[in-house]
Write a protein that holds these residues in place. Sequence first.
Motif, PDB file in Angstrom:
ATOM      1  N   ASP A   1       0.810  -1.222   0.000  1.00 33.73           N
ATOM      2  CA  ASP A   1       0.000   0.000   0.000  1.00 33.73           C
ATOM      3  C   ASP A   1       0.847   1.277   0.000  1.00 33.73           C
ATOM      4  OD1 ASP A   1       0.595  -1.093   2.447  1.00 33.73           O
ATOM      5  OD2 ASP A   1      -1.175  -0.346   3.473  1.00 33.73           O
ATOM      6  N   SER A   2       1.618   1.424  -1.074  1.00 33.78           N
ATOM      7  CA  SER A   2       2.375   2.636  -1.369  1.00 33.78           C
ATOM      8  C   SER A   2       1.805   3.199  -2.660  1.00 33.78           C
ATOM      9  CB  SER A   2       3.850   2.281  -1.551  1.00 33.78           C
ATOM     10  OG  SER A   2       4.506   3.213  -2.372  1.00 33.78           O
ATOM     11  N   ILE A   3       1.354   4.447  -2.637  1.00 33.40           N
ATOM     12  CA  ILE A   3       0.685   4.998  -3.824  1.00 33.40           C
ATOM     13  C   ILE A   3       1.579   4.987  -5.065  1.00 33.40           C
ATOM     14  CG2 ILE A   3      -0.211   7.178  -4.785  1.00 33.40           C
ATOM     15  CD1 ILE A   3      -1.897   7.389  -2.198  1.00 33.40           C
ATOM     16  N   PRO A   4       2.868   5.404  -4.988  1.00 35.39           N
ATOM     17  CA  PRO A   4       3.698   5.311  -6.198  1.00 35.39           C
ATOM     18  C   PRO A   4       3.798   3.883  -6.741  1.00 35.39           C
ATOM     19  CG  PRO A   4       4.785   6.670  -4.556  1.00 35.39           C
ATOM     20  CD  PRO A   4       3.594   6.061  -3.875  1.00 35.39           C
ATOM     21  N   LEU A   5       3.907   2.894  -5.843  1.00 39.14           N
ATOM     22  CA  LEU A   5       4.064   1.504  -6.285  1.00 39.14           C
ATOM     23  C   LEU A   5       2.742   0.917  -6.784  1.00 39.14           C
ATOM     24  CD1 LEU A   5       6.560   0.208  -3.557  1.00 39.14           C
ATOM     25  CD2 LEU A   5       7.082   0.950  -5.902  1.00 39.14           C
ATOM     26  N   ILE A   6       1.615   1.289  -6.153  1.00 39.64           N
ATOM     27  CA  ILE A   6       0.306   0.826  -6.651  1.00 39.64           C
ATOM     28  C   ILE A   6       0.046   1.420  -8.036  1.00 39.64           C
ATOM     29  CG2 ILE A   6      -2.208   0.899  -6.334  1.00 39.64           C
ATOM     30  CD1 ILE A   6      -1.651   1.310  -3.311  1.00 39.64           C
ATOM     31  N   ALA A   7       0.233   2.746  -8.147  1.00 38.84           N
ATOM     32  CA  ALA A   7      -0.082   3.444  -9.399  1.00 38.84           C
ATOM     33  C   ALA A   7       0.761   2.913 -10.553  1.00 38.84           C
ATOM     34  CB  ALA A   7       0.132   4.943  -9.223  1.00 38.84           C
ATOM     35  N   SER A   8       2.060   2.723 -10.312  1.00 41.66           N
ATOM     36  CA  SER A   8       2.934   2.247 -11.391  1.00 41.66           C
ATOM     37  C   SER A   8       2.628   0.797 -11.751  1.00 41.66           C
ATOM     38  CB  SER A   8       4.405   2.419 -11.012  1.00 41.66           C
ATOM     39  OG  SER A   8       4.702   1.734  -9.817  1.00 41.66           O
ATOM     40  N   SER A   9       2.229   0.003 -10.764  1.00 40.72           N
ATOM     41  CA  SER A   9       1.871  -1.391 -11.019  1.00 40.72           C
ATOM     42  C   SER A   9       0.656  -1.469 -11.943  1.00 40.72           C
ATOM     43  CB  SER A   9       1.581  -2.096  -9.688  1.00 40.72           C
ATOM     44  OG  SER A   9       1.071  -3.394  -9.904  1.00 40.72           O
ATOM     45  N   ILE A  10      -0.398  -0.747 -11.596  1.00 35.87           N
ATOM     46  CA  ILE A  10      -1.626  -0.768 -12.402  1.00 35.87           C
ATOM     47  C   ILE A  10      -1.369  -0.190 -13.790  1.00 35.87           C
ATOM     48  CG2 ILE A  10      -3.925   0.275 -12.630  1.00 35.87           C
ATOM     49  CD1 ILE A  10      -4.127   0.063  -9.515  1.00 35.87           C
ATOM     50  N   MET A  11      -0.739   0.997 -13.822  1.00 36.61           N
ATOM     51  CA  MET A  11      -0.641   1.719 -15.093  1.00 36.61           C
ATOM     52  C   MET A  11       0.392   1.115 -16.034  1.00 36.61           C
ATOM     53  SD  MET A  11      -3.101   3.807 -14.982  1.00 36.61           S
ATOM     54  CE  MET A  11      -2.760   4.869 -16.394  1.00 36.61           C
ATOM     55  N   SER A  12       1.429   0.444 -15.518  1.00 28.64           N
ATOM     56  CA  SER A  12       2.386  -0.195 -16.435  1.00 28.64           C
ATOM     57  C   SER A  12       1.677  -1.248 -17.275  1.00 28.64           C
ATOM     58  CB  SER A  12       3.558  -0.807 -15.665  1.00 28.64           C
ATOM     59  OG  SER A  12       3.138  -1.850 -14.804  1.00 28.64           O
ATOM     60  N   LYS A  13       0.787  -2.019 -16.639  1.00 24.79           N
ATOM     61  CA  LYS A  13       0.059  -3.064 -17.381  1.00 24.79           C
ATOM     62  C   LYS A  13      -0.942  -2.440 -18.350  1.00 24.79           C
ATOM     63  CE  LYS A  13      -1.303  -5.468 -13.732  1.00 24.79           C
ATOM     64  NZ  LYS A  13      -0.642  -5.312 -12.426  1.00 24.79           N
ATOM     65  N   LYS A  14      -1.660  -1.399 -17.879  1.00 24.23           N
ATOM     66  CA  LYS A  14      -2.705  -0.795 -18.711  1.00 24.23           C
ATOM     67  C   LYS A  14      -2.114  -0.061 -19.914  1.00 24.23           C
ATOM     68  CE  LYS A  14      -6.344  -2.398 -17.048  1.00 24.23           C
ATOM     69  NZ  LYS A  14      -7.211  -3.212 -17.906  1.00 24.23           N
ATOM     70  N   ILE A  15      -0.976   0.612 -19.714  1.00 18.81           N
ATOM     71  CA  ILE A  15      -0.344   1.319 -20.836  1.00 18.81           C
ATOM     72  C   ILE A  15       0.261   0.306 -21.815  1.00 18.81           C
ATOM     73  CG2 ILE A  15       1.496   2.932 -21.488  1.00 18.81           C
ATOM     74  CD1 ILE A  15       0.970   4.266 -18.635  1.00 18.81           C
ATOM     75  N   ALA A  16       0.901  -0.748 -21.277  1.00 18.05           N
ATOM     76  CA  ALA A  16       1.479  -1.800 -22.141  1.00 18.05           C
ATOM     77  C   ALA A  16       0.400  -2.505 -22.961  1.00 18.05           C
ATOM     78  CB  ALA A  16       2.240  -2.815 -21.290  1.00 18.05           C
TER      79      ALA A  16
END
Length: 428
Positions: free
Chosen positions: A180-195
């Motif tokens: 539950d770290s916002i930078p790590l949650i956000a990058s986890s979700i968005m890396s998959k969605k952008i890819a």
Amino acid sequence: MAPESFDAVDVIRTKRDGGELSHAQIDWIIDAYTRGQVGDEQMAALNMAIFLNGMTRAEIARWTQAMIDSGETMSFATLSKPTTDKHSTGGVGDKITLPLGPLVSAFGVAVPQLSGRGLGHTGGTLDKLEAIPGWQADVPNDRMMQILEDSGAVVAAAGAGLAPADKKLYALRDITSTVDSIPLIASSIMSKKIAEGTAALVLDVKVGSGAFMKDLDTARELARTMVDLGTDAGVNTRALITDMTTPLGRCIGNSLEVRESVEVLAGGGPADIIELTCELARNMLDLAGVHDADVEAALKDGRAMDSWKKMIAAQGGDPDAPLPVAPHTHDVLAEHDGYLTELDALAVGVGSWRLGAGRARKEDPVQATAGIELHAVLGDKVTRGQKLMTLHTETPERFDRALESVLPGITIGETAPAARTLIHDRIS
């Protein structure tokens, strides 16, 4: 082998001391960790430093891009129609993807939904759809393109090649208390969605007891961070912040949620599911260039149901087959008259998970038929002895543990609670 260009200890020290990582440091450590050159213990230390000290917008954007660059990317540029997608941060009874994909695709927009499986008290879309006889989650890329061109919506398992760094990092965060770290949650979700390659994305960021984010301020921060990441990567991105203090709809569990989704596609179903499905659909269509779409009409006149049947059949499922039903049920009754003033989402979600609807580890099996059916929802007037909910399972020895979770989450009071606000905020 070429010498490593950085030293992991120096990268960890920079972030431990509150410094900003350079683009080159981020690119190197994500790549080196994915290749196995940086060990779990070093990446765990860096994750903890990020957890404690945060990241700048530039760092988060670069971290996300480095995870995208760790694997393959997809493109839907050859399709004859625009693409749009939705991602939910997860909740209890959150079956919205099921009616939403067919509803949006009924307007000539392609919806490529790369989804996951449930873990803990939040359900996974793939587990729900696998309750449909014959339905297959694994769709090769060329077949996915064909289905999107022909019928408009796909819900499939994300390939292992998309952002493999994220898969490795997430497993590490899970066992080191740095999820539950916002930078790590956000990058986890968005890396998959952008890819994944979609042109437009609507995020459904849940807030409340049954959600990852428990309060509005942190939900807004996560939503803002993800919208910024999407925008910076050229994806038209918007977020809704929606309520998860109490379950969505009246069904929690795999086949139960499919049944309720089909009710919505048939023009019925619970008001909150209809409201959220329609609001997300309008936003997805708007970002894809289809403005002022009458999405409610498409639910009522059968267009969305036609899209659903095509979507399920295209992945081997029989949309007309009866759904599996649990052999064992247990009713929970109201102990006295009054109003249902609390029906806690987390309590119900954990109860459903304990009945067999979810998994504790990624490799655990799930029961298609397990879950909870609500006969009363927050704010309803109830009378003593009235059925509040029915628990469903294939293994009746699970009832006691499920009840230990569910019963403390039910409160019956003398006065009706304030009306639920389903959509708290919009961020674009």
